[in-house]
Design an enzyme around this catalytic site. Structure first.
Site, PDB file in Angstrom:
ATOM      1  N   LEU A  85       0.842  -1.194   0.000  1.00  0.00           N
ATOM      2  CA  LEU A  85       0.000   0.000   0.000  1.00  0.00           C
ATOM      3  C   LEU A  85       0.889   1.260   0.000  1.00  0.00           C
ATOM      4  CD1 LEU A  85      -3.055  -0.697   2.363  1.00  0.00           C
ATOM      5  CD2 LEU A  85      -2.974  -0.696  -0.129  1.00  0.00           C
TER       6      LEU A  85
ATOM      7  N   CYS B 191       7.930  -9.152 -13.361  1.00  0.00           N
ATOM      8  CA  CYS B 191       6.761 -10.001 -13.097  1.00  0.00           C
ATOM      9  C   CYS B 191       5.424  -9.278 -13.162  1.00  0.00           C
ATOM     10  CB  CYS B 191       6.922 -10.682 -11.744  1.00  0.00           C
ATOM     11  SG  CYS B 191       8.282 -11.854 -11.752  1.00  0.00           S
TER      12      CYS B 191
HETATM   13  P1  NAD Z   1      15.870 -14.566 -16.375  1.00  0.00           P
HETATM   14  O1  NAD Z   1      15.685 -13.924 -17.682  1.00  0.00           O
HETATM   15  O2  NAD Z   1      16.623 -13.837 -15.291  1.00  0.00           O
HETATM   16  O3  NAD Z   1      16.575 -15.979 -16.543  1.00  0.00           O
HETATM   17  C1  NAD Z   1      16.191 -16.926 -17.488  1.00  0.00           C
HETATM   18  C2  NAD Z   1      17.426 -17.716 -17.897  1.00  0.00           C
HETATM   19  O4  NAD Z   1      16.995 -18.866 -18.645  1.00  0.00           O
HETATM   20  C3  NAD Z   1      18.390 -16.967 -18.808  1.00  0.00           C
HETATM   21  O5  NAD Z   1      19.671 -16.956 -18.223  1.00  0.00           O
HETATM   22  C4  NAD Z   1      18.385 -17.777 -20.126  1.00  0.00           C
HETATM   23  O6  NAD Z   1      19.630 -17.808 -20.773  1.00  0.00           O
HETATM   24  C5  NAD Z   1      17.988 -19.152 -19.615  1.00  0.00           C
HETATM   25  N1  NAD Z   1      17.411 -20.052 -20.609  1.00  0.00           N
HETATM   26  C6  NAD Z   1      16.523 -19.785 -21.610  1.00  0.00           C
HETATM   27  N2  NAD Z   1      16.189 -20.928 -22.255  1.00  0.00           N
HETATM   28  C7  NAD Z   1      16.868 -21.933 -21.667  1.00  0.00           C
HETATM   29  C8  NAD Z   1      16.922 -23.338 -21.865  1.00  0.00           C
HETATM   30  N3  NAD Z   1      16.197 -23.924 -22.795  1.00  0.00           N
HETATM   31  N4  NAD Z   1      17.716 -24.067 -21.071  1.00  0.00           N
HETATM   32  C9  NAD Z   1      18.463 -23.491 -20.094  1.00  0.00           C
HETATM   33  N5  NAD Z   1      18.442 -22.162 -19.859  1.00  0.00           N
HETATM   34  C10 NAD Z   1      17.655 -21.395 -20.621  1.00  0.00           C
HETATM   35  O7  NAD Z   1      14.391 -14.915 -15.863  1.00  0.00           O
HETATM   36  P2  NAD Z   1      13.865 -14.949 -14.347  1.00  0.00           P
HETATM   37  O8  NAD Z   1      13.653 -13.558 -13.841  1.00  0.00           O
HETATM   38  O9  NAD Z   1      14.713 -15.892 -13.557  1.00  0.00           O
HETATM   39  O10 NAD Z   1      12.422 -15.579 -14.552  1.00  0.00           O
HETATM   40  C11 NAD Z   1      12.236 -16.932 -14.881  1.00  0.00           C
HETATM   41  C12 NAD Z   1      10.764 -17.266 -14.724  1.00  0.00           C
HETATM   42  O11 NAD Z   1      10.365 -17.137 -13.358  1.00  0.00           O
HETATM   43  C13 NAD Z   1       9.816 -16.358 -15.502  1.00  0.00           C
HETATM   44  O12 NAD Z   1       8.720 -17.097 -15.940  1.00  0.00           O
HETATM   45  C14 NAD Z   1       9.370 -15.357 -14.454  1.00  0.00           C
HETATM   46  O13 NAD Z   1       8.108 -14.791 -14.759  1.00  0.00           O
HETATM   47  C15 NAD Z   1       9.285 -16.209 -13.229  1.00  0.00           C
HETATM   48  N6  NAD Z   1       9.461 -15.500 -11.964  1.00  0.00           N
HETATM   49  C16 NAD Z   1      10.371 -14.507 -11.873  1.00  0.00           C
HETATM   50  C17 NAD Z   1      10.547 -13.854 -10.651  1.00  0.00           C
HETATM   51  C18 NAD Z   1      11.535 -12.728 -10.528  1.00  0.00           C
HETATM   52  O14 NAD Z   1      11.449 -12.012  -9.534  1.00  0.00           O
HETATM   53  N7  NAD Z   1      12.465 -12.550 -11.459  1.00  0.00           N
HETATM   54  C19 NAD Z   1       9.786 -14.232  -9.527  1.00  0.00           C
HETATM   55  C20 NAD Z   1       8.888 -15.287  -9.661  1.00  0.00           C
HETATM   56  C21 NAD Z   1       8.731 -15.911 -10.894  1.00  0.00           C
END
Ligand code: NAD
Length: 460
Positions: free
Chosen positions: A257, A267
């Protein structure tokens, strides 16, 4: 007993989850297709900024419970469970791009040789778990025929917050484990046994929906209080006090809030938009989610306009010192950061911007062109025509504001996070502008006055 896990994707979620799973006793290989990231991790150079992560990662790497690999063909083999934690960015039309998730599924289907549980940690549209299951199992069928290995798919969405991700993972409010396979659900739930938490077991689609609902609700809370802040400005009320008192009601609660320039990050923007899209594809127009997104965008423009309106008159080529550009403190993440739009709006009105952020400047440089980057807050404040706070890093809250006033050309503070002590700053001689607090001019409270006057003239 610890399990053997692979985590695909070594970004914010994959690296934190992989490291924390190793910390609680599992043997984890973090995989990434980006070889640079893997090489850096193997060399002990942690590519993201997340408090507490580096120490834990290096320690577990030494103990051999945590390793990093770009050689996914061997790293995926012989695992009890494989987590998919790859990015699910926004497509141009606002929907969720699940292509990375599906290619991770193909990599699994092309590689594994035994029954495995595949766990989706990425945030994905409802029904993606079934697509992943179809993709992996059809590849396994092609390779091994009817009696070969198969995978069960579990949705285990991640709720960690950047900036306190390690703490969130180790002390979660709840863990959600959704699957149509009870044994797979039990296996994944058991990975979290060392943590003191509630495990919510659901079906696959329900777990996927829980993640979107949580993020959409938090975005809604932020846009709600921002809308209240905008009304506070009209009626001469202080949103900080309103939010505090409203939030003391335990049914509402104080979190999320804080009025300000709106939400950003990797996200909330993409997940809120994706859920609105998912609803739309089903023929349901979400009035709430669309309003939440519109208020969030408007909040940035309103703040930039407020700054422009209150710039000192007669200053040619004004220069403002912007403190903080990351989408929130304690992270270097610039995805959807409000600073990008606000600085752009200021620049397009002819304002020069100098900026400083403790960790996000490398990521910000390509996203915000035309900014003069400083090496400290003090450096950019010197001779500026006003100060703009866009990210409430602790070090900015602890600045000596008497010195800040001496260094500024004008004692002007625009507090986009309502994080600075308004009353103290005003007492020290600053002109302070926050969001929903401190009425700009008396004329701004016209609607309220009109209402009072109407009532007065109609008094019987
Ligand atoms: P990010 O972009 O930081 O990391 C993703 C990584 O995946 C990259 O390093 C990329 O090179 C790698 N990658 C892509 N394809 C691949 C494959 N086939 N094999 C191996 N590695 C591969 O993303 P993130 O922020 O960690 O988010 C990941 C997921 O989690 C998303 O769906 C996001 O919405 C969700 N999420 C993120 C957060 C957050 O705070 N960042 C919180 C909760 C959920």
């Amino acid at each position: 007993m610890g399990k053997k896990l692979a985590v695909m994707g070594s970004g914010y979620v994959g690296l934190v989850a992989g490291t924390c799973f190793a910390e609680i006793g599992h043997e984890v290989t973090c995989i990434d297709i980006n070889e640079d990231i893997v090489e850096r991790l193997q060399d002990g150079d942690i590519p993201i900024y997340e408090p507490g992560l580096e120490e834990m990662t290096l320690r577990l790497q030494k103990s051999a419970r945590l390793s990093f690999s770009a050689d996914w063909k061997s790293a995926l083999k012989d695992k009890d469970a494989i987590f998919i934690a790859v990015g699910t960015p926004k497509r141009e039309d606002g929907s969720c791009d699940i292509s990375y998730v599906l290619s991770a599924a193909s990599m699994i289907g092309e590689t594994i040789e035994e029954d495995t549980v595949v766990v989706n940690k990425s945030t994905v549209p409802i029904g993606t778990g079934e697509l992943v299951s179809g993709e992996v199992n059809s590849l396994l069928e092609d390779r091994f025929g009817d009696s070969g290995p198969r995978v069960e798919v579990v949705s285990n969405p991640e709720f960690l917050r950047e900036g306190c991700a390690v703490g969130d993972f180790m002390k979660p409010d709840r863990v959600v484990v959704g699957s149509e396979s009870p044994p797979a659900r039990t296996l994944i739930a058991s990975l979290y046994d060392p943590l003191d938490t509630v495990v919510v077991k659901t079906g696959l689609r329900t777990a996927e929906m829980i993640k979107y609902s949580s993020n959409a609700f938090l975005s809604t809370k932020i846009s709600f209080i921002n809308e209240i802040a905008n009304v506070c400005e009209l009626v001469g009320a202080d949103v900080q006090q309103v939010a505090r008192a409203v939030g003391l009601d335990h049914r509402i609660n104080r979190d999320f809030l804080g009025a300000g320039v709106g939400y950003g990050g990797s996200c909330f923007p993409k997940d809120t938009e994706a859920l609105a899209q998912i609803a739309g594809q089903g023929g349901y127009h979400s009035q709430i989610l669309n309003a939440v997104m519109a208020v969030n965008q408007q909040q940035r423009t309103r703040f930039a306009r407020k700054i422009i309106r209150h710039l000192p008159e007669g200053v040619e080529n004004p220069r403002l010192a912007v403190l903080g550009v990351s989408f929130k403190p304690n992270t270097d993440d610039m995805r959807e950061a409000p600073s990008v739009d606000i600085i752009h709006d200021l620049q397009s009105e002819g304002v020069k911007v100098s900026a400083y952020d403790p960790v996000a400047m490398d990521n910000a440089k390509s996203k915000i062109p035309g900014v003069e980057w400083g090496s400290s807050a003090e450096e950019i404040i010197e001779g500026a025509d006003g100060l703009v706070l866009l990210t409430e890093w602790d070090e900015f809250l602890k600045l000596d504001y008497d010195r800040v006033k001496e260094k500024l050309n004008n004692p002007l503070v625009f507090d986009g996070r309502n994080a600075l002590p308004m009353t103290e700053l005003i007492e020290r001689g600053f002109d302070y502008y926050g969001v929903g607090r401190g009425v700009d001019r008396l004329d701004d409270i016209i609607p309220c006055q009109r209402l009072l006057e109407d009532n007065k003239s109609n008094r019987k």
